[in-house]
Design a protein around this motif. Structure first.
Motif, PDB file in Angstrom:
ATOM      1  N   TYR A 178       1.490  -1.337  -0.120  1.00  0.00           N
ATOM      2  CA  TYR A 178      -0.080  -0.131  -0.223  1.00  0.00           C
ATOM      3  C   TYR A 178       0.766   0.562   0.135  1.00  0.00           C
ATOM      4  N   SER A 179       0.530   2.180  -0.435  1.00  0.00           N
ATOM      5  CA  SER A 179       1.448   3.504  -1.027  1.00  0.00           C
ATOM      6  C   SER A 179       0.670   4.522  -0.459  1.00  0.00           C
ATOM      7  N   ASN A 180       1.124   5.804  -0.700  1.00  0.00           N
ATOM      8  CA  ASN A 180       0.362   7.018   0.035  1.00  0.00           C
ATOM      9  C   ASN A 180      -0.018   8.398  -0.938  1.00  0.00           C
ATOM     10  N   ASN A 181       0.979   7.940  -2.240  1.00  0.00           N
ATOM     11  CA  ASN A 181       1.063   9.024  -3.496  1.00  0.00           C
ATOM     12  C   ASN A 181       2.003   8.431  -4.377  1.00  0.00           C
TER      13      ASN A 181
ATOM     14  N   GLN B  79       4.174   9.224  -5.745  1.00  0.00           N
ATOM     15  CA  GLN B  79       6.531   8.417  -5.599  1.00  0.00           C
ATOM     16  C   GLN B  79       6.315   7.098  -5.076  1.00  0.00           C
ATOM     17  N   ASP B  80       6.051   7.585  -3.999  1.00  0.00           N
ATOM     18  CA  ASP B  80       5.874   5.914  -3.455  1.00  0.00           C
ATOM     19  C   ASP B  80       5.413   4.640  -4.195  1.00  0.00           C
ATOM     20  N   VAL B  81       4.691   4.794  -5.286  1.00  0.00           N
ATOM     21  CA  VAL B  81       4.113   3.477  -5.583  1.00  0.00           C
ATOM     22  C   VAL B  81       5.252   3.302  -6.733  1.00  0.00           C
ATOM     23  N   LEU B  82       5.580   4.533  -7.622  1.00  0.00           N
ATOM     24  CA  LEU B  82       6.839   4.607  -8.375  1.00  0.00           C
ATOM     25  C   LEU B  82       8.148   3.771  -7.746  1.00  0.00           C
TER      26      LEU B  82
ATOM     27  N   ILE C  14      -2.070  -1.596  -4.270  1.00  0.00           N
ATOM     28  CA  ILE C  14      -3.594  -1.364  -4.956  1.00  0.00           C
ATOM     29  C   ILE C  14      -3.537   0.485  -4.575  1.00  0.00           C
ATOM     30  N   LEU C  15      -4.363   1.070  -5.683  1.00  0.00           N
ATOM     31  CA  LEU C  15      -4.503   2.250  -5.599  1.00  0.00           C
ATOM     32  C   LEU C  15      -5.539   2.990  -5.108  1.00  0.00           C
ATOM     33  N   SER C  16      -6.790   2.168  -5.160  1.00  0.00           N
ATOM     34  CA  SER C  16      -7.892   2.154  -5.000  1.00  0.00           C
ATOM     35  C   SER C  16      -7.405   3.215  -3.283  1.00  0.00           C
ATOM     36  N   THR C  17      -6.472   3.423  -2.526  1.00  0.00           N
ATOM     37  CA  THR C  17      -6.435   4.561  -1.448  1.00  0.00           C
ATOM     38  C   THR C  17      -5.842   4.819  -1.027  1.00  0.00           C
ATOM     39  N   ILE C  18      -5.701   5.392  -2.650  1.00  0.00           N
ATOM     40  CA  ILE C  18      -3.832   7.364  -2.308  1.00  0.00           C
ATOM     41  C   ILE C  18      -4.933   7.786  -3.317  1.00  0.00           C
ATOM     42  N   PRO C  19      -5.039   9.030  -2.329  1.00  0.00           N
ATOM     43  CA  PRO C  19      -6.269  10.024  -2.710  1.00  0.00           C
ATOM     44  C   PRO C  19      -5.945  10.651  -4.217  1.00  0.00           C
TER      45      PRO C  19
END
Length: 270
Positions: free
Chosen positions: A10-13, A15-18, A45-50
């Motif tokens: 899980y990521s917050n933004n 840049q974290d995903v990349l 999972i991207l669905s939690t990233i604002p």
């Protein structure tokens, strides 16, 4: 018997995903996971990233984050979106599915082109794709899959008014199979002349022929039966050529349904 292990990140933004895409081997990206029965060994999972849930309305287009859900799209209302796109979204799954299925997942899901693909293809939508080194805007007509190490971040959908807007879905409701497809026909007229036409059909075969569209643009209205028959013949040739090119054997009913939809659409111009 050993169990298969699956690690979910899980990521917050962005840049974290990349960062995870760069450092975790064979990492796969998911939105709402409605098309996934079993997660791979490593997934994010991207669905939690604002920032992936944003919707931005502009004068000529609407911009969706890739994790925007179908319910969020429908909440905008049909008056703020292209009719064919909104009507396609309405046909997707149950209310529960609409609450978790995302526009990015609908586009990127492998195999059969899902419900939103045909309206997005007809509307000339553009996809914003990020990697660690670059950001590029890609027409959906040029899209096949998200490159390794990249992520779909935004979908830009043009907002144009159409004199005729038709969306039809074939195949069983609330189910994705080889016999399912979405069809879109858009047309504008000016002083009794057919000035613009878009037509797309997407399922196990994905088809939009700009050559077909260009052949009928400029036709005087009401359109004649002879022109209709000619354009149906051209549509059949395009369908066969595309299935041959993709080496796909379609259910013959799918081609018949496509040609019937072409006829129905052209009859609206008589």
């Amino acid at each position: 018997m050993a169990r298969n292990k699956s690690t979910v990140y899980y990521s917050n933004n962005l840049q974290d995903v990349l960062f995870h895409l760069k450092t975790v081997q064979e990492l796969q990206v998911f939105g709402g996971c409605t098309s996934t029965r079993k997660l791979p060994s490593s997934s994010i999972i991207l669905s939690t990233i604002p920032e992936f849930q944003n919707i931005n309305m502009h004068e000529h287009f609407v911009e969706f984050g890739s994790a925007v859900t179908i319910s969020q799209i429908l909440d905008l209302g049909i008056k703020r979106l292209p009719n064919a796109f909104f009507e396609a979204a309405e046909t997707i799954g149950t209310p529960f599915v609409k609450n978790i299925a995302t526009i990015g997942g609908n586009i990127c899901s492998p195999g059969i082109k899902k419900t939103l693909y045909a309206p997005l293809l007809a509307l000339d939508a553009q996809l914003e794709i990020h990697s660690v080194t670059e950001t590029k805007l890609l027409p959906i007509s040029k899209f096949s899959e998200v490159p390794e190490g990249s992520i779909l971040t935004k979908i830009k959908v043009p907002i144009n008014e159409w004199d005729i807007s038709i969306y039809k879905r074939v195949g069983p409701s609330y189910e994705i199979s080889d016999d399912c497809a979405s069809f879109v026909f858009l047309a504008n007229t000016y002083k009794g002349i057919l000035s613009e036409v878009r037509m797309a059909f997407c399922g196990s075969v994905s088809l939009r022929s700009k050559e077909w569209e260009n052949k009928i643009i400029g036709t005087r209205l009401p359109i004649s039966e002879k022109v209709i028959e000619t354009m149906i013949e051209e549509a059949e040739k395009d369908f066969v050529a595309q299935t041959d090119f993709l080496n796909i054997i379609c259910n013959p009913i799918l081609k018949d349904q496509y040609l019937n939809l072409v006829r129905y659409s052209l009859m609206q111009l008589t």
